[in-house]
Design an enzyme around this catalytic site. Structure first.
Site, PDB file in Angstrom:
ATOM      1  N   GLY A  24      16.188  18.052 129.694  1.00 40.03           N
ATOM      2  CA  GLY A  24      17.543  17.761 129.233  1.00 40.03           C
ATOM      3  C   GLY A  24      17.742  18.006 127.741  1.00 40.03           C
ATOM      4  O   GLY A  24      17.142  18.905 127.136  1.00 40.03           O
ATOM      5  N   ILE A  25      18.565  17.172 127.157  1.00 37.32           N
ATOM      6  CA  ILE A  25      18.927  17.331 125.746  1.00 37.32           C
ATOM      7  C   ILE A  25      17.703  17.126 124.853  1.00 37.32           C
ATOM      8  O   ILE A  25      17.540  17.803 123.834  1.00 37.32           O
ATOM      9  CB  ILE A  25      20.057  16.326 125.393  1.00 37.32           C
ATOM     10  CG1 ILE A  25      21.318  16.638 126.220  1.00 37.32           C
ATOM     11  CG2 ILE A  25      20.375  16.354 123.898  1.00 37.32           C
ATOM     12  CD1 ILE A  25      22.399  15.554 126.185  1.00 37.32           C
ATOM     13  N   GLY A  26      16.811  16.230 125.269  1.00 33.15           N
ATOM     14  CA  GLY A  26      15.616  15.964 124.467  1.00 33.15           C
ATOM     15  C   GLY A  26      14.709  17.183 124.373  1.00 33.15           C
ATOM     16  O   GLY A  26      14.189  17.500 123.296  1.00 33.15           O
ATOM     17  N   SER A  29      26.655   8.173 122.119  1.00 35.95           N
ATOM     18  CA  SER A  29      27.469   8.715 123.218  1.00 35.95           C
ATOM     19  C   SER A  29      28.926   8.382 122.971  1.00 35.95           C
ATOM     20  O   SER A  29      29.250   7.344 122.376  1.00 35.95           O
ATOM     21  CB  SER A  29      27.020   8.052 124.532  1.00 35.95           C
ATOM     22  OG  SER A  29      27.988   8.280 125.540  1.00 35.95           O
ATOM     23  N   TYR A  56      26.424   0.916 129.866  1.00 36.85           N
ATOM     24  CA  TYR A  56      25.744   1.995 129.114  1.00 36.85           C
ATOM     25  C   TYR A  56      26.394   2.158 127.730  1.00 36.85           C
ATOM     26  O   TYR A  56      25.712   2.179 126.697  1.00 36.85           O
ATOM     27  CB  TYR A  56      25.845   3.278 129.942  1.00 36.85           C
ATOM     28  CG  TYR A  56      25.579   4.580 129.206  1.00 36.85           C
ATOM     29  CD1 TYR A  56      24.279   4.975 128.899  1.00 36.85           C
ATOM     30  CD2 TYR A  56      26.632   5.427 128.840  1.00 36.85           C
ATOM     31  CE1 TYR A  56      24.040   6.181 128.242  1.00 36.85           C
ATOM     32  CE2 TYR A  56      26.405   6.622 128.196  1.00 36.85           C
ATOM     33  CZ  TYR A  56      25.109   7.007 127.893  1.00 36.85           C
ATOM     34  OH  TYR A  56      24.878   8.191 127.236  1.00 36.85           O
TER      35      TYR A  56
END
Ligand SMILES: NC(=O)c1ccc[n+]([C@@H]2O[C@H](COP(=O)([O-])OP(=O)(O)OC[C@H]3O[C@@H](n4cnc5c(N)ncnc54)[C@H](OP(=O)(O)O)[C@@H]3O)[C@@H](O)[C@H]2O)c1
Length: 296
Positions: free
Chosen positions: A13-15, A141, A166
């Site tokens: 993913g983004i990581g 986020s 979240y």
């Protein structure tokens, strides 16, 4: 001397895209995740980008504060032994839980999105200070905008809605990020938040299609909300990683701190609640209570 970076949840993913960007920028990158095969594949990709400074995988379930402590101890000890500076810590881990669950008795969104990165950061502060100038990047986020802003307890009263829980945990982490930047002013450890915008990843795959993740008022607008979720999470992770890469590497940010890098990879004004000193005090109290730095 080798510049080193740690990226949590950096094997997909983004990581992973963030880790690849840091490898391109010359860092030797450590990625943290749970799955060793995924970790090995990530390291292969990192090494293909920066063979001169190989990357590595460290296993840890960042939903376990005990494992966060063990990870921090290991990283700190290795840097103390090698003398290589830890220049960048990217706290990229994050998770949304459609159904309420707990981890060691504490609501899971709050653990993974706030307590875990908070604890890792605090335990690595001496190492980051030794390695200064250094940077901490906390991934935030857009969901913070719809979050409840009361932090007198881990969970607010009322029903559980995964998206809002979240966002509230991410807000706690954003508040902490800006509070920490104030605390570290003048130390050459810079602290940034990075908002990836959105991307199609494991985290968003399927989790945002159930109206039960939002509160009843938003459910009335579900077709609209769902379309907005779909649009905002359809892009590539490589684009969503840019804000984190900019926060970690951009020379124009040298000597600056307490900045939020927005989804367009430029500084943006933080949400007002994120700079509210009363909220910061409540978040600090919760963090110290539920993720103590020293275990008695
Ligand atoms: N995707 C979006 O649209 C979006 C939007 C706004 C903000 N964000 C934020 O951006 C960050 C990255 O999001 P993403 O969508 O790339 O997430 P993701 O798809 O869940 O990321 C996958 C990575 O997270 C690791 N991971 C997940 N849970 C973990 C745990 N408990 N311990 C250790 N590693 C864990 C996975 O490794 P293993 O498989 O080995 O566990 C893998 O490396 C998060 O902070 C998220 O909140 C994302």
């Amino acid at each position: 001397m080798v510049k080193t970076a740690v990226v949590t949840a950096g094997t997909a993913g983004i990581g992973l895209e963030t880790a690849l960007g840091l490898a391109d920028a010359g860092f030797s990158v450590t990625v943290v995740g749970r799955d060793a095969d995924r970790g090995a594949r990530a390291v292969d990709r990192i090494n293909a980008r920066n063979p001169a400074h190989p990357g590595r995988f460290l296993p840890a379930d960042l939903g376990s504060l005990d494992q966060v402590r063990a990870l921090a101890d290991r990283i700190a000890a290795e840097h103390a032994a090698s003398g290589d500076p830890l220049s960048v810590l990217v706290n990229n881990v994050g998770a949304m839980f459609p159904q309420r669950q707990t981890l060691d008795g504490v609501e899971a969104s709050f653990v993974v999105n706030h307590l875990s990165p908070y604890l890792l950061t605090e335990l690595l502060l001496p190492t980051l200070t030794n390695g200064a100038p250094s940077r901490i990047v906390n991934v935030t986020s857009g969901a913070v905008g719809l979050a409840k802003r009361a932090f007198d307890a881990v969970e607010p009263p009322g029903g559980y809605y995964g998206f809002h829980w979240y966002g509230r945990a991410k807000l706690a982490n954003l508040v902490y990020t800006l509070d920490l930047a104030n605390r570290l002013e003048g130390t050459a450890v810079s602290v940034f938040a990075a908002d990836p915008g959105g991307a199609a990843t494991d985290m968003t795959d399927g989790t945002m299609a159930d109206p039960k993740i939002v509160s009843p008022p938003l459910r009335l607008l579900w077709p609209l909300v769902r379309r907005k979720f779909e649009r905002s999470t359809s892009g590539p992770a490589s684009v969503a990683a840019r804000p984190s890469i900019v926060a970690a590497t951009d020379g124009a940010l040298a000597g600056r701190t307490g900045i939020v890098i927005g989804a367009q990879a430029h500084p943006v004004t933080p949400l007002r609640a994120a700079t509210d000193p009363r909220i910061a005090q409540d978040v600090r109290r919760l963090s110290e209570r539920y993720a103590p730095l020293a275990l008695t």
